[in-house]
Design a protein around this motif. Structure first.
Motif, PDB file in Angstrom:
ATOM      1  N   ARG A   1      54.771  57.442  54.617  1.00 57.20           N
ATOM      2  CA  ARG A   1      54.515  58.582  55.497  1.00 57.20           C
ATOM      3  C   ARG A   1      53.965  59.775  54.713  1.00 57.20           C
ATOM      4  O   ARG A   1      53.056  60.457  55.142  1.00 57.20           O
ATOM      5  CB  ARG A   1      55.813  58.955  56.208  1.00 57.20           C
ATOM      6  N   LEU A   2      54.508  60.002  53.528  1.00 56.50           N
ATOM      7  CA  LEU A   2      54.050  61.124  52.712  1.00 56.50           C
ATOM      8  C   LEU A   2      52.731  60.826  52.017  1.00 56.50           C
ATOM      9  O   LEU A   2      51.883  61.695  51.887  1.00 56.50           O
ATOM     10  CB  LEU A   2      55.115  61.503  51.684  1.00 56.50           C
ATOM     11  N   VAL A   3      52.563  59.590  51.562  1.00 54.70           N
ATOM     12  CA  VAL A   3      51.313  59.204  50.915  1.00 54.70           C
ATOM     13  C   VAL A   3      50.158  59.389  51.892  1.00 54.70           C
ATOM     14  O   VAL A   3      49.093  59.886  51.529  1.00 54.70           O
ATOM     15  CB  VAL A   3      51.378  57.758  50.383  1.00 54.70           C
ATOM     16  N   LYS A   4      50.379  59.028  53.147  1.00 58.31           N
ATOM     17  CA  LYS A   4      49.330  59.173  54.169  1.00 58.31           C
ATOM     18  C   LYS A   4      48.932  60.642  54.317  1.00 58.31           C
ATOM     19  O   LYS A   4      47.747  60.963  54.370  1.00 58.31           O
ATOM     20  CB  LYS A   4      49.828  58.626  55.506  1.00 58.31           C
ATOM     21  N   CYS A   5      49.906  61.526  54.368  1.00 56.75           N
ATOM     22  CA  CYS A   5      49.604  62.966  54.473  1.00 56.75           C
ATOM     23  C   CYS A   5      48.924  63.465  53.206  1.00 56.75           C
ATOM     24  O   CYS A   5      47.996  64.262  53.257  1.00 56.75           O
ATOM     25  CB  CYS A   5      50.888  63.768  54.702  1.00 56.75           C
ATOM     26  N   TRP A   6      49.390  62.998  52.077  1.00 54.23           N
ATOM     27  CA  TRP A   6      48.866  63.435  50.780  1.00 54.23           C
ATOM     28  C   TRP A   6      47.405  63.025  50.624  1.00 54.23           C
ATOM     29  O   TRP A   6      46.593  63.740  50.055  1.00 54.23           O
ATOM     30  CB  TRP A   6      49.712  62.827  49.676  1.00 54.23           C
TER      31      TRP A   6
ATOM     32  N   GLY B   1      59.481  60.151  43.356  1.00 55.63           N
ATOM     33  CA  GLY B   1      59.481  60.330  41.906  1.00 55.63           C
ATOM     34  C   GLY B   1      58.235  61.054  41.438  1.00 55.63           C
ATOM     35  O   GLY B   1      57.230  61.160  42.172  1.00 55.63           O
ATOM     36  N   LYS B   2      58.278  61.537  40.215  1.00 56.13           N
ATOM     37  CA  LYS B   2      57.161  62.279  39.652  1.00 56.13           C
ATOM     38  C   LYS B   2      55.901  61.406  39.639  1.00 56.13           C
ATOM     39  O   LYS B   2      55.903  60.289  39.137  1.00 56.13           O
ATOM     40  CB  LYS B   2      57.494  62.732  38.236  1.00 56.13           C
ATOM     41  N   GLY B   3      54.837  61.922  40.218  1.00 59.01           N
ATOM     42  CA  GLY B   3      53.545  61.246  40.226  1.00 59.01           C
ATOM     43  C   GLY B   3      53.361  60.185  41.292  1.00 59.01           C
ATOM     44  O   GLY B   3      52.278  59.617  41.427  1.00 59.01           O
ATOM     45  N   GLU B   4      54.400  59.888  42.089  1.00 54.79           N
ATOM     46  CA  GLU B   4      54.294  58.807  43.079  1.00 54.79           C
ATOM     47  C   GLU B   4      53.300  59.111  44.187  1.00 54.79           C
ATOM     48  O   GLU B   4      52.691  58.188  44.725  1.00 54.79           O
ATOM     49  CB  GLU B   4      55.665  58.485  43.673  1.00 54.79           C
ATOM     50  N   LEU B   5      53.124  60.357  44.554  1.00 53.34           N
ATOM     51  CA  LEU B   5      52.127  60.671  45.571  1.00 53.34           C
ATOM     52  C   LEU B   5      50.720  60.554  44.997  1.00 53.34           C
ATOM     53  O   LEU B   5      49.781  60.160  45.685  1.00 53.34           O
ATOM     54  CB  LEU B   5      52.361  62.071  46.146  1.00 53.34           C
TER      55      LEU B   5
END
Length: 155
Positions: free
Chosen positions: A139-144, A127-131
């Motif tokens: 998995r994506l938060v870790k990369c972000w 969703g918008k702003g979740e990262l």
């Protein structure tokens, strides 16, 4: 706005459709157009000895690359590939490449089993702003969150 250009193994109407479903705005094809020119994958591209004359400056080898006939083959390949993608869009009820979504493409995952790309890849459900706030898929938060010195802020 950022445009996502997908390339790599773009060889058919379906590969274009799949890339649009994965979020691409544009598809870039290279190898498939070399095939339409007559490339036989002799792996001599960097040696100036390409037997089909496509990747050489050697006049003895380049005679096979006749632009007047090859331009027709390349144009036909391009037209028919785009047409095939349009036919798939029509069959799935999609009116524009920009409306193709992950749920429009299924992948076989086992005998008698298939899943949509949306079901397979959880990162499509961000969703918008979740990262930015850290609540997206782990998995994506870790990369972000990798500290690469680039400052990213919400718009």
């Amino acid at each position: 706005k950022v445009a996502l250009i997908a390339s790599g193994k773009v060889i058919s109407g379906f590969s274009m459709y799949r890339n649009f479903a994965l979020g691409a705005d544009v598809c870039n094809a290279a190898r498939s157009f070399l095939f339409s020119l007559g490339c036989i994958q002799a792996l001599k591209c960097n040696t100036n000895t390409c037997p089909t004359g496509i990747t050489t400056q050697n006049k003895d080898l380049s005679w096979g690359l006749d632009p007047s006939s090859k331009q027709v083959r390349v144009a036909n390949f391009h037209r028919e590939t785009v047409k095939a993608c349009q036919e798939i869009m029509g069959a799935t009820g999609v009116e524009s490449w920009s409306h193709v979504r992950p749920h429009h493409v299924c992948r076989r995952i086992g005998l008698g089993q298939s899943r949509t790309l949306e079901e397979i890849f959880d990162h499509f459900n961000v969703g918008k702003g979740e990262l930015l706030d850290g609540s997206g898929p782990a998995r994506l938060v870790k990369c972000w969150d990798l500290n690469d010195g680039v400052s990213i802020r919400a718009m």
